[in-house]
Design an enzyme around this catalytic site. Structure first.
Site, mmCIF file in Angstrom:
data_model
loop_
_atom_site.group_PDB
_atom_site.id
_atom_site.type_symbol
_atom_site.label_atom_id
_atom_site.label_comp_id
_atom_site.label_asym_id
_atom_site.label_seq_id
_atom_site.Cartn_x
_atom_site.Cartn_y
_atom_site.Cartn_z
ATOM 1 N N SER A 185 -0.381 -3.483 -1.726
ATOM 2 C CA SER A 185 -0.699 -2.050 -1.715
ATOM 3 C C SER A 185 -1.331 -1.607 -3.029
ATOM 4 O O SER A 185 -1.131 -2.241 -4.077
ATOM 5 C CB SER A 185 0.572 -1.231 -1.474
ATOM 6 O OG SER A 185 1.148 -1.558 -0.240
HETATM 7 N N1 SAH Z 1 4.551 -3.919 -0.361
HETATM 8 C C1 SAH Z 1 3.696 -5.002 0.012
HETATM 9 C C2 SAH Z 1 2.835 -4.530 1.181
HETATM 10 C C3 SAH Z 1 2.280 -5.622 1.956
HETATM 11 S S1 SAH Z 1 1.356 -5.132 3.377
HETATM 12 C C4 SAH Z 1 2.797 -5.366 -1.161
HETATM 13 O O1 SAH Z 1 2.411 -4.471 -1.899
HETATM 14 O O2 SAH Z 1 2.445 -6.541 -1.327
HETATM 15 C C5 SAH Z 1 2.574 -4.948 4.613
HETATM 16 C C6 SAH Z 1 3.498 -6.119 4.828
HETATM 17 O O3 SAH Z 1 4.353 -5.788 5.932
HETATM 18 C C7 SAH Z 1 2.797 -7.417 5.207
HETATM 19 O O4 SAH Z 1 3.269 -8.448 4.385
HETATM 20 C C8 SAH Z 1 3.194 -7.624 6.657
HETATM 21 O O5 SAH Z 1 3.250 -8.977 7.030
HETATM 22 C C9 SAH Z 1 4.555 -6.945 6.705
HETATM 23 N N2 SAH Z 1 4.961 -6.523 8.043
HETATM 24 C C10 SAH Z 1 4.181 -6.060 9.030
HETATM 25 N N3 SAH Z 1 4.917 -5.771 10.118
HETATM 26 C C11 SAH Z 1 6.201 -6.039 9.799
HETATM 27 C C12 SAH Z 1 7.434 -5.963 10.512
HETATM 28 N N4 SAH Z 1 7.493 -5.549 11.778
HETATM 29 N N5 SAH Z 1 8.567 -6.322 9.871
HETATM 30 C C13 SAH Z 1 8.533 -6.762 8.578
HETATM 31 N N6 SAH Z 1 7.398 -6.864 7.862
HETATM 32 C C14 SAH Z 1 6.248 -6.522 8.453
#
Ligand code: SAH
Length: 213
Positions: free
Chosen positions: A64
């Site tokens: 993010s």
């Molecule tokens: N806070 C993280 C954001 C990553 S993007 C960062 O800054 O790196 C969102 C993340 O949510 C991804 O890694 C994706 O695989 C995960 N994600 C998507 N759907 C999900 C779900 N149903 N349960 C858990 N994680 C999920």
């Protein structure tokens, strides 16, 4: 990759830029000043690591924007020892911020590649969540509930009831809701049956995925 004085300088500039954009919580800004974000992304993006940008990580996901991470962290106003559930571990950068804020962190990731990578990587930097879970964030983590805060870092098409059920009275659920774009939505649990809802502006996240791989 290493962490150098140059990176530290860039982090201080990033913290300044975030302050200008409205982040005022010094604990959050200190976490931004401290965490080596360039180590959370592919080395080819290193030169831009401390700009307010999102980058691809593995499995078609993104780390993010620093502003988004800082904004969500500020809204949660984490206190030392708060029990926090994070949905969407991703690169682990938001996880690291929560740990710098002295939360007890439980973090769920549904993609195995990212789960494995980040669970190996974060402890190398000294960041140790209470638990990393490979699982489906829509279900939350009932066996560890209730939480002081639940933070969702992927765009949710709807608000999962299971997550509302897993926050303490007095606790918060912070979740970006929407398909293409999301409205950052805060739910405050006023009593076992009452929630106050606040909408906190537009954001753009990768979608929260339905099925577990
Ligand atoms: N806070 C993280 C954001 C990553 S993007 C960062 O800054 O790196 C969102 C993340 O949510 C991804 O890694 C994706 O695989 C995960 N994600 C998507 N759907 C999900 C779900 N149903 N349960 C858990 N994680 C999920």
């Amino acid at each position: 990759m290493r962490d150098t004085i140059k990176h530290q300088g860039l982090r201080n500039q990033l913290a300044k830029a975030l302050k200008m954009k409205g982040i005022s919580d010094e604990n959050v800004l200190n976490a931004i000043r401290k965490i080596p974000r360039h180590l959370f992304i592919d080395s080819s993006f290193e030169a831009h690591a401390y700009q307010d940008k999102a980058f691809p990580i593995a499995a078609e996901q993104t780390i993010s924007h620093p502003y988004t991470v800082a904004f969500q962290s500020q809204v949660l106003s984490v206190k030392k020892g708060d029990k926090v559930l994070e949905i969407g571990t991703g690169s682990g950068y938001q996880t690291a911020v929560l740990l710098e804020l002295k939360a007890e962190v439980y973090s769920i990731e549904r993609q195995h590649e990212l789960f494995k990578k980040t669970a190996m990587f974060l402890p190398k930097l000294g960041y140790r969540p209470k638990r990393f879970i490979f699982g489906d964030g829509y279900k939350g983590l009932p066996e560890e509930a209730p939480f002081d805060s639940i933070i969702v870092t992927a765009g949710a098409p709807f608000v999962p009831k299971a997550l509302l059920a897993q926050i303490k009275v007095g606790g918060k659920l912070l979740i970006p809701v929407g398909d293409k774009n999301q409205i950052m939505t805060l739910f405050l649990r006023k009593s076992p049956l009452e929630f106050e809802k606040k909408e906190l502006g537009d954001f753009k996240f990768v979608p929260m995925l339905k099925k577990k791989n």
